[in-house]
Write a protein that holds these residues in place. Structure first.
Motif, PDB file in Angstrom:
ATOM      1  N   LYS A  85     -19.751  23.158 -18.705  1.00  0.00           N
ATOM      2  CA  LYS A  85     -19.750  23.104 -20.168  1.00  0.00           C
ATOM      3  C   LYS A  85     -18.332  23.159 -20.734  1.00  0.00           C
ATOM      4  CE  LYS A  85     -24.293  25.290 -20.845  1.00  0.00           C
ATOM      5  NZ  LYS A  85     -24.980  26.479 -21.387  1.00  0.00           N
TER       6      LYS A  85
ATOM      7  N   ALA B 280     -26.821  24.403 -17.410  1.00  0.00           N
ATOM      8  CA  ALA B 280     -25.582  23.839 -16.866  1.00  0.00           C
ATOM      9  C   ALA B 280     -24.603  24.976 -16.638  1.00  0.00           C
ATOM     10  CB  ALA B 280     -24.994  22.820 -17.835  1.00  0.00           C
TER      11      ALA B 280
ATOM     12  N   LEU C  59     -16.444  19.612 -20.706  1.00  0.00           N
ATOM     13  CA  LEU C  59     -17.090  18.393 -21.185  1.00  0.00           C
ATOM     14  C   LEU C  59     -16.157  17.535 -22.027  1.00  0.00           C
ATOM     15  CD1 LEU C  59     -20.669  19.666 -22.123  1.00  0.00           C
ATOM     16  CD2 LEU C  59     -20.029  18.201 -20.213  1.00  0.00           C
TER      17      LEU C  59
ATOM     18  N   VAL D 258     -24.182  13.995 -14.885  1.00  0.00           N
ATOM     19  CA  VAL D 258     -22.826  13.865 -15.420  1.00  0.00           C
ATOM     20  C   VAL D 258     -22.331  12.429 -15.286  1.00  0.00           C
ATOM     21  CG1 VAL D 258     -20.408  14.506 -15.071  1.00  0.00           C
ATOM     22  CG2 VAL D 258     -22.173  16.270 -15.089  1.00  0.00           C
TER      23      VAL D 258
ATOM     24  N   VAL E 280     -24.121  10.295 -17.861  1.00  0.00           N
ATOM     25  CA  VAL E 280     -23.625  10.581 -19.206  1.00  0.00           C
ATOM     26  C   VAL E 280     -22.251   9.945 -19.411  1.00  0.00           C
ATOM     27  CG1 VAL E 280     -22.748  12.413 -20.704  1.00  0.00           C
ATOM     28  CG2 VAL E 280     -24.961  12.677 -19.575  1.00  0.00           C
TER      29      VAL E 280
ATOM     30  N   PHE F  95     -24.634  15.120 -23.648  1.00  0.00           N
ATOM     31  CA  PHE F  95     -25.017  16.257 -22.816  1.00  0.00           C
ATOM     32  C   PHE F  95     -25.776  17.292 -23.644  1.00  0.00           C
ATOM     33  CE2 PHE F  95     -24.314  17.507 -18.487  1.00  0.00           C
ATOM     34  CZ  PHE F  95     -24.638  18.847 -18.463  1.00  0.00           C
TER      35      PHE F  95
ATOM     36  N   GLU G  96     -27.117  17.748 -10.957  1.00  0.00           N
ATOM     37  CA  GLU G  96     -26.162  17.956 -12.029  1.00  0.00           C
ATOM     38  C   GLU G  96     -25.084  16.864 -12.013  1.00  0.00           C
ATOM     39  OE1 GLU G  96     -24.487  22.081 -13.783  1.00  0.00           O
ATOM     40  OE2 GLU G  96     -23.653  21.533 -11.829  1.00  0.00           O
TER      41      GLU G  96
ATOM     42  N   GLN H  13     -19.915  14.901 -24.856  1.00  0.00           N
ATOM     43  CA  GLN H  13     -20.368  16.181 -25.403  1.00  0.00           C
ATOM     44  C   GLN H  13     -21.708  16.027 -26.118  1.00  0.00           C
ATOM     45  OE1 GLN H  13     -18.360  19.399 -25.466  1.00  0.00           O
ATOM     46  NE2 GLN H  13     -20.507  19.962 -25.702  1.00  0.00           N
TER      47      GLN H  13
END
Length: 482
Positions: free
Chosen positions: A424, A419, A427, A450, A453, A407, A446, A404
């Motif tokens: 969202k 996003a 997350l 992800v 991350v 991002f 995207e 979280q």
């Protein structure tokens, strides 16, 4: 050994067949409680089984543990709803608590302190073998038979264990009848149960300061203080706090806690990484842990044979050193890392845990008199279970919060202009976010973000595990050689 194999197989087989169980019984919202109920009753019953085995016949206590386990297994196999399955799994877990502690206590009573490590190493290796056979057995059962067989198959194995113990194990020690502090036992069990429930809620997404978590923690703390105040007033306590004043006993249990904290992070999150990040099949995700299990089994058996010649301390420190190297390598994990690299660092971690496990058990057992072997053994098992439960909960929270936060940083920096709302909203739930359905709805850029991350967040999890193992290595220098 068959009893340990029985408990180990059940723990791994059930995870494999549960998707089929859900499709048959329904109750997806209760899915996690099939595992949680089993784990909770296993943990809280360990000290009771350990104390009972010190007071009464270990053989008879072993029979009762098998009986609880098999009754729970048969009832689970005939469950007609998820509620029934959860209740019967709790019964099964009570028996599993005895199967986790009593066999190691029996080994401690058979062997002299100098040779206990050989038996402990062999039993520890059995857990690793069970973790390999379990998923394979579960897959065969759900493919060719009914999922109910996954529970009913425990019956012949359990009966064989009873026959072997009856035939080959004889007790020569006369037991002194003691009055057990049942009131203290109830207080202690509810305290530990509340503590575990607090971290289970935390691991399932509740914030640490939520009313559920705080309530369970307060109940746990208050009851534990009552237990300390009332310890031994109504009989012989199931957990004597005097034992923890013995350095080897206290430090040994702390090392068991820390090692459990670290290892369950690997067990929980490596399969998730392989399947969700690298897009491998569920079978490959399960196979990812097989090398760790093999390394764990081999090094446990080896450690048990080596300890009489080189001592418990060297095995503990060699084990933690291997884990440190493994977790250090895990810090270089990327979403496109090769499968061989993943196997390399989890083999090192598994081998390290294998060296550590029997050495710590022997350290704790040898720190007390023979009449207290059950208490010593169960305390070590409970410490590792508590460490694993707390570790998985904290690591899961770190993973979700890191995702979280990272991002949000990307959004604020302009790296990610926008996003999707569905992205969202998930997350804080990596399992859903990285499912095949969600991945198919993301744009390529995207998805890459992800994955990056998530991998970066997972490195934070492994960093915590590395810090914990480093702390364990430092604490190991407080022990003395046996």
């Amino acid at each position: 050994m068959f009893a340990v194999l029985l408990a180990g197989l059940d723990a791994t087989v059930v995870g494999t067949v549960m998707p089929t169980v859900i499709s048959n019984l329904g109750g997806m919202a209760l899915y996690s409680w099939v595992f949680s109920a089993y784990m909770l009753t296993t943990a809280v019953s360990m000290p009771i089984w350990g104390k009972l085995s010190d007071i009464y016949s270990k053989k008879k206590i072993f029979y009762f543990a098998i009986l609880f386990f098999l009754i729970g297994s048969v009832l689970s196999g005939f469950s007609q709803s998820m509620i029934q399955l959860i209740i019967f799994r709790a019964v099964q877990g009570i028996g599993a608590g005895g199967l986790s502690a009593v066999p190691f206590t029996i080994i401690g009573s058979i062997f002299t302190p100098e040779k206990r490590s050989k038996g402990a190493g062999a039993l520890s290796a059995t857990w690793g073998i069970a973790s390999i056979l379990g998923p394979i057995t579960g897959s065969i059962i759900v493919t060719h038979f009914s999922w109910r067989l996954a529970f009913l198959i425990n019956v012949p194995i359990g009966i064989l264990s009873v026959l072997l113990i009856k035939q080959y194990y004889s007790e020569l020690i006369k037991k002194d009848k003691q009055k057990i502090d049942y009131f203290g036992a109830i207080i202690f069990v509810i305290s530990i149960l509340s503590f575990l429930l607090a971290f289970l809620q935390f691991g399932k997404g509740a914030v640490f300061y939520s009313s559920e978590v705080i309530s369970f923690l307060l109940i746990s703390i208050i009851l534990f203080l009552v237990f300390i105040k009332m310890e031994g007033r109504f009989g012989n306590p199931i957990v004597s706090l005097e034992n923890y004043r013995i350095k080897s006993f206290g430090v040994g249990n702390l090392l068991a806690f820390l090692s459990g904290f670290a290892i369950y992070g690997v067990i929980s999150f490596v399969p998730l990484f392989v399947q969700s990040i690298q897009g491998k099949s569920p079978i490959m995700a399960g196979l990812a842990l097989m090398p760790m299990s093999l390394a764990w089994s081999f090094s446990s058996f080896s450690s048990g044979q080596i300890i009489p010649h080189y001592g418990n301390l060297k095995m503990i420190r060699i084990g933690f050193l291997l884990m440190i190297i493994g977790f250090t390598l895990s810090m270089f994990l990327n979403y496109d890392s090769t499968f061989i690299f993943i196997i390399l660092f989890i083999i090192l971690i598994g081998a390290g845990m294998g060296f550590v496990t029997p050495a710590i058990l022997v350290t704790v057992q040898n720190s007390v008199e023979k009449k207290n072997l059950g208490v010593a053994t169960s305390s070590q098992m409970l410490a590792r279970t508590l460490g694993g439960t707390i570790g998985v909960s904290i690591m899961g929270s770190i993973l979700s919060n890191s995702m979280q936060r990272n991002f949000d940083i990307l959004l604020r920096s302009g790296t990610v202009v926008s996003a999707s709302e569905i992205l969202k909203s998930n997350l804080d739930n990596p399992q859903i976010l990285l499912s095949s359905k969600m991945r198919s709805q993301m744009l390529p850029d995207e998805l890459n973000i992800v994955l990056s991350v998530f991998t970066g967040s997972l490195q934070n999890v492994f960093l915590l595990a590395l810090i914990v193992v480093l702390l364990a290595m430092i604490m190991s220098f407080q022990l003395r050689k046996f």
